[in-house]
Design an enzyme around this catalytic site. Structure first.
Site, short mmCIF file in Angstrom:
data_model
loop_
_atom_site.label_atom_id
_atom_site.label_comp_id
_atom_site.label_asym_id
_atom_site.label_seq_id
_atom_site.Cartn_x
_atom_site.Cartn_y
_atom_site.Cartn_z
NE ARG A 1 -8.64 7.17 3.43
CZ ARG A 1 -7.90 6.12 3.01
NH1 ARG A 1 -7.49 6.26 1.81
NH2 ARG A 1 -7.45 5.14 3.70
CE LYS B 1 -7.93 1.03 5.77
NZ LYS B 1 -6.90 1.08 4.82
CE1 TYR C 1 -8.18 1.49 -2.03
CE2 TYR C 1 -8.88 3.15 -0.65
CZ TYR C 1 -8.13 2.36 -1.76
OH TYR C 1 -7.74 3.63 -2.52
CG HIS D 1 -6.17 -4.12 1.47
ND1 HIS D 1 -5.20 -4.30 0.50
CD2 HIS D 1 -6.41 -2.91 1.59
CE1 HIS D 1 -5.07 -3.12 0.18
NE2 HIS D 1 -5.77 -2.31 0.69
CD GLU E 1 -7.92 -4.13 -2.01
OE1 GLU E 1 -8.58 -3.23 -2.23
OE2 GLU E 1 -8.27 -5.29 -1.40
CB SER F 1 -0.04 5.46 -4.89
OG SER F 1 -0.34 4.23 -4.51
CB SER G 1 16.70 0.39 -8.83
OG SER G 1 16.98 0.00 -7.46
CG ASP H 1 5.63 -3.89 1.28
OD1 ASP H 1 4.64 -3.97 1.56
OD2 ASP H 1 6.33 -3.27 0.60
CG ASN I 1 -3.84 5.12 8.17
OD1 ASN I 1 -2.95 5.55 9.08
ND2 ASN I 1 -5.16 5.32 8.57
CB ILE I 2 0.50 8.20 4.22
CG1 ILE I 2 1.58 7.91 4.79
CG2 ILE I 2 0.82 9.91 4.09
CD1 ILE I 2 2.75 7.72 3.90
N1 LIG Z 1 1.66 4.26 3.30
C1 LIG Z 1 0.58 4.39 2.72
O1 LIG Z 1 -0.33 5.19 3.45
C2 LIG Z 1 0.46 4.04 1.22
C3 LIG Z 1 -0.40 4.56 0.63
C4 LIG Z 1 -0.51 4.10 -0.72
C5 LIG Z 1 0.23 3.17 -1.47
N2 LIG Z 1 1.12 2.53 -0.56
C6 LIG Z 1 2.21 1.63 -0.80
O2 LIG Z 1 3.09 2.23 -1.74
C7 LIG Z 1 3.84 1.19 -2.45
C8 LIG Z 1 4.06 1.77 -4.03
O3 LIG Z 1 2.66 2.15 -4.38
P1 LIG Z 1 2.51 2.95 -5.96
O4 LIG Z 1 1.18 2.88 -6.53
O5 LIG Z 1 3.66 4.04 -5.97
O6 LIG Z 1 3.29 1.36 -6.88
P2 LIG Z 1 3.58 1.53 -8.42
O7 LIG Z 1 3.42 0.17 -8.87
O8 LIG Z 1 3.07 2.73 -9.12
O9 LIG Z 1 5.26 1.90 -8.50
C9 LIG Z 1 6.16 1.13 -7.90
C10 LIG Z 1 7.40 1.23 -8.57
O10 LIG Z 1 8.46 0.36 -7.99
C11 LIG Z 1 9.50 0.08 -8.80
N3 LIG Z 1 10.28 -1.13 -8.51
C12 LIG Z 1 10.05 -2.33 -8.24
N4 LIG Z 1 11.16 -3.04 -7.53
C13 LIG Z 1 11.98 -2.11 -7.50
C14 LIG Z 1 13.36 -2.09 -7.24
N5 LIG Z 1 14.17 -3.18 -6.91
N6 LIG Z 1 14.23 -0.74 -7.13
C15 LIG Z 1 13.48 0.14 -7.42
N7 LIG Z 1 12.34 0.35 -8.09
C16 LIG Z 1 11.66 -0.82 -8.08
C17 LIG Z 1 8.29 -0.57 -10.12
O11 LIG Z 1 9.18 -0.67 -11.03
C18 LIG Z 1 7.51 0.72 -10.02
O12 LIG Z 1 7.74 1.81 -11.02
C19 LIG Z 1 2.94 -0.03 -2.57
O13 LIG Z 1 3.20 -0.89 -1.65
C20 LIG Z 1 1.65 0.58 -1.88
O14 LIG Z 1 0.81 -0.28 -1.29
C21 LIG Z 1 1.17 3.08 0.99
#
Ligand SMILES: NC(=O)c1ccc[n+]([C@@H]2O[C@H](COP(=O)([O-])OP(=O)(O)OC[C@H]3O[C@@H](n4cnc5c(N)ncnc54)[C@H](O)[C@@H]3O)[C@@H](O)[C@H]2O)c1
Length: 375
Positions: free
Chosen positions: A15, A74, A93, A95, A117, A133, A219, A269, A299-300
């Protein structure tokens, strides 16, 4: 102001912080923009495109030396430390709570770091995180589509509604940005999609955006176990608190899942909501635990660099422009949301979460600015 847009050096990061179109906006506001050769090549933008937009293509060392605002994607890598100069602004970003060495370097070198962030908006959302996200959720579903194929280690399932064949089941935990991104594609492919969340408002908002082949469940342990037993794909999209030590899906729970099921951990995580999750890379994206394929690339969005750069550039441009037009201090004073993102300022740590985590003294951002101006 002189704005510098470098080529990202992190592995598999394609990116770029700004598109040529965003560059022309800076130029129209009277700013000078320096772009490193090939900075946009991974996202489909040529040096020529940036030049047409009014940027000057500038070698790396000179770019870092001359720019007031370093505009990146980054965090700062070790190879960049010596290129930074005192009182430079870095917008990216950062972090900082995951990169102690980098944070210490920013403090030592008196760099003003603003991170994407932590800048929120009036709804309490994070406008510079949400676009990535959404993309990560969609990319997560596409990874499930790929890894469900026999030739890629899956059980040979096409995640699509096919006449005469049972419809595949996809479970998504977390109805936020990434969850909705994943559900949009999973539902559009005709799958049976179940989303779980603890927050009714998040479920209602997702329900408004998604078609009727998406079911919503609270949930809780019972609903989660029901889904685990029947699902072909589990996509974890929860924002998991960094301090939480328990798991929603334990190693033992994997034994309940169907043979050949897939777990896509978008949240990524390590040993978080999914106990067996450990983050992976685009080079080596998947591994097996208890016979279940896990995909946990951290980093999808980088896999969709052109789309991601366009989304990121649009989301960050208003903030970068505010800083360039008003100067960092004035922009932070006037905009409380931007203030939340100020991480380091002239040797002071101004982000509470990172200060608490590493036991470094915290200075309130406005106090830090006033202190620096008095001295
Ligand atoms: N892998 C990647 O490349 C990448 C890219 C962007 C974001 N992310 C990560 O993805 C994760 C989600 O990001 P987001 O922006 O969608 O977050 P978000 O805050 O928009 O959504 C998270 C949701 O999880 C829910 N939640 C919390 N605890 C819960 C539980 N016990 N059971 C069910 N739902 C629960 C919350 O209520 C919320 O609706 C973050 O950790 C972010 O860092 C990863």
């Amino acid at each position: 102001m002189i704005i510098g847009i470098p080529k990202e050096i992190k592995k598999n990061e394609f990116r770029v912080a700004s598109t040529p179109s965003a560059v022309s906006t800076f130029v129209n506001h009277g700013h000078t923009v320096l772009v490193e050769p090939n900075a946009g090549i991974g996202s489909g933008f040529l040096d020529m495109d940036y030049e047409k937009a009014g940027a000057r293509i500038t070698l790396r060392e000179e770019l870092y030396k001359n720019c007031d605002l370093l505009y990146k994607v980054k965090e700062i890598e070790a190879l960049e430390y010596d290129l930074l100069h005192e009182n430079q602004i870095v917008l990216t970003y950062l972090h900082s709570n995951a990169h102690l060495e980098m944070t210490n370097e920013l403090l030592k070198r008196k760099i003003s770091g603003i991170c994407y962030e932590d800048v929120d908006d009036e709804r309490g959302e994070f406008p510079m995180l949400a676009p990535m996200s959404i993309l990560a959720g969609k990319g997560g579903f596409l990874a499930a589509l790929y890894f469900s194929q026999s030739v890629h280690g899956g059980r040979g399932l096409l995640l699509n509604r096919i006449t005469g064949v049972s419809i595949p089941e996809i479970t998504i935990i977390g109805c936020g940005w990434s969850g909705v991104g994943a559900a949009e594609l999973a539902a559009a492919f005709g799958n049976k999609v179940t989303m779980l969340d603890i927050n009714k408002r998040a479920m209602d908002s997702a329900k408004d955006k998604l078609p009727v082949n998406v079911e919503f469940l609270f949930s809780n342990r019972e609903n989660l176990l029901t889904c685990l037993k029947r699902t072909d794909v589990l996509i974890n999209c929860i924002l998991w608190p960094k301090t939480r030590k328990d798991h929603l899906v334990s190693r033992e729970d994997l034994k309940l899942m169907r043979r050949g099921a897939v777990i896509i951990d978008v949240a990524c995580d390590d040993a978080g909501a999914v106990e067996t999750c450990r983050s992976t890379t685009h080079d080596d994206p998947a591994y097996y635990e208890e016979g279940i394929l896990h995909y946990a690339v951290d980093n999808i969005p980088s896999g969709f660099a052109e789309t991601a750069s366009q989304m990121l550039s649009s989301a960050t441009l208003p903030y970068a422009l505010e800083i360039a037009n008003q100067g960092l201090e004035e922009a932070v004073r006037r905009n409380a949301h931007l203030k939340r993102g100020l991480t380091t300022y002239r040797g002071m740590l101004t982000l509470k979460e990172t200060a608490d985590k590493y036991d470094i003294p915290f200075v309130d951002p406005l106090l830090a600015i006033n202190k620096a101006q008095e001295s």
